[in-house]
Scaffold this active site. Sequence first.
Site, mmCIF file in Angstrom:
data_model
loop_
_atom_site.group_PDB
_atom_site.id
_atom_site.type_symbol
_atom_site.label_atom_id
_atom_site.label_comp_id
_atom_site.label_asym_id
_atom_site.label_seq_id
_atom_site.Cartn_x
_atom_site.Cartn_y
_atom_site.Cartn_z
ATOM 1 N N HIS A 118 10.766 3.590 49.396
ATOM 2 C CA HIS A 118 9.750 4.585 49.023
ATOM 3 C C HIS A 118 10.330 5.755 48.233
ATOM 4 C CE1 HIS A 118 6.812 2.448 51.300
ATOM 5 N NE2 HIS A 118 7.384 2.671 52.472
ATOM 6 N N HIS A 121 5.004 -2.383 53.564
ATOM 7 C CA HIS A 121 4.540 -1.306 52.693
ATOM 8 C C HIS A 121 4.959 -1.574 51.250
ATOM 9 C CE1 HIS A 121 5.253 0.578 56.739
ATOM 10 N NE2 HIS A 121 4.047 1.066 56.506
ATOM 11 N N ASP A 179 8.539 -5.068 59.112
ATOM 12 C CA ASP A 179 7.326 -4.410 59.608
ATOM 13 C C ASP A 179 6.038 -5.171 59.264
ATOM 14 O OD1 ASP A 179 7.816 -3.690 56.976
ATOM 15 O OD2 ASP A 179 7.772 -1.534 57.331
HETATM 16 N N1 Q9C Z 1 1.328 7.092 61.526
HETATM 17 C C1 Q9C Z 1 9.232 2.043 55.532
HETATM 18 O O1 Q9C Z 1 8.824 1.049 56.118
HETATM 19 N N2 Q9C Z 1 3.516 6.292 57.325
HETATM 20 N N3 Q9C Z 1 8.524 3.185 55.515
HETATM 21 C C2 Q9C Z 1 3.738 6.648 58.686
HETATM 22 C C3 Q9C Z 1 2.566 6.800 60.867
HETATM 23 C C4 Q9C Z 1 4.701 6.115 56.549
HETATM 24 C C5 Q9C Z 1 7.232 3.302 56.157
HETATM 25 C C6 Q9C Z 1 2.473 7.044 59.380
HETATM 26 C C7 Q9C Z 1 5.261 4.724 56.611
HETATM 27 C C8 Q9C Z 1 6.551 4.601 55.859
HETATM 28 C C9 Q9C Z 1 10.555 2.037 54.870
HETATM 29 ZN ZN ZN Z 2 7.706 -0.527 55.586
#
Ligand code: Q9C
Ligand code: ZN
Length: 343
Positions: free
Chosen positions: A158, A195, A282
């Site tokens: 990201h 993601h 994930d």
């Molecule tokens: N309620 C990676 O998997 N949103 N990043 C979090 C939680 C952000 C994930 C919200 C997710 C980022 C590297």
């Molecule tokens: Zn992720």
Amino acid sequence: MLAIADDAHLQHQPAEIISRGGPIPHWEVARRALELEKAAIAAGCDMGKPTAHGMAPINAVHDPGYLAFLESAWTRWQALPNPTPYVQPYAQPNRRMSGLPTGIQGQAGYYMATNSAPIAEGTWGSARVAADIALTAADAVIGGANEAYALCRPPGHHAFADLAGGFCYLNNVAIAAHHMTTRWPKLAVLDVDVHHGNGTQGIFYERDDVQFVSLHGDPADYFPFFAGYANETGAGVGAGCNLNLPLPQGTSDAPFLDALETGFARIKAHGADALLVSLGFDAFERDPIGCLKITTGGFGEIARRIAALGLPTLLVQEGGYDCDGLGPNLTSFLSGFAAGRDS
Ligand code: Q9C
Ligand code: ZN
């Protein structure tokens, strides 16, 4: 398989992120890397340490102002009256704003895309070592290893050239990919984290040497919301070198594997001579912040098919937040990968 890991990730332990306006415990915890390392050792990986590569390969991908911010942000933040433990933006430039403030509070908003990439005292040090892990594993592949696994923490996909976000600071896979273009003029980055890899897409969007392919939950109602759509296909000389495959929430193994084959067709059409994988776990069915339904066996089949492409391959760890599932999912991935190489 060679696996590169280091305890330096333990320096990065921000306890909280801001989610929907309030603090929640961070999902991206040190235990993640400990579980992955245990599984890599148990799977018989040949464990190695990162070597220092200096700033040159990081400067080649990231913006100098952003890097100066990341390195100094925590110290500058601590000089504020009543400082909080983590650098977190509270005002960010919006669509009708521009300008780069000189103070730390404004710079936090300028250089941080989300409230989920807090900067703690040890963040810069851990992020530097994560980039070295990816670069060291990349060197092994450049040197003739068929594959290597970079156990990076914090993750990277990201992070844009000049933006932190979504638990990420330095874009490990992009730094390694740019480094590998010295050996292979045509590369592909395949992102299977749940993601969208918005930072990686942003870094390579106008380049024709690195094909980016991302499978992810549909951003219409899922992080990172503002990128990952099918109509983002690259620009300038990079037109056609970006492929997004957004998937409906709840997508299971079989349709994910169908989308993977679509991604493979693009990688082959690009003429990629080597592959990097942004490897998130994930998309797992029990991930606490995931939205897809990939099984442990599914990760093995994903790996088997990636390996069967027959390309030199660098695996770079990204997300995955079900700590109990990480070990089994990496084990399944590594054994599927070995089976795909044998086929
Ligand atoms: N309620 C990676 O998997 N949103 N990043 C979090 C939680 C952000 C994930 C919200 C997710 C980022 C590297
Ligand atoms: Zn992720």
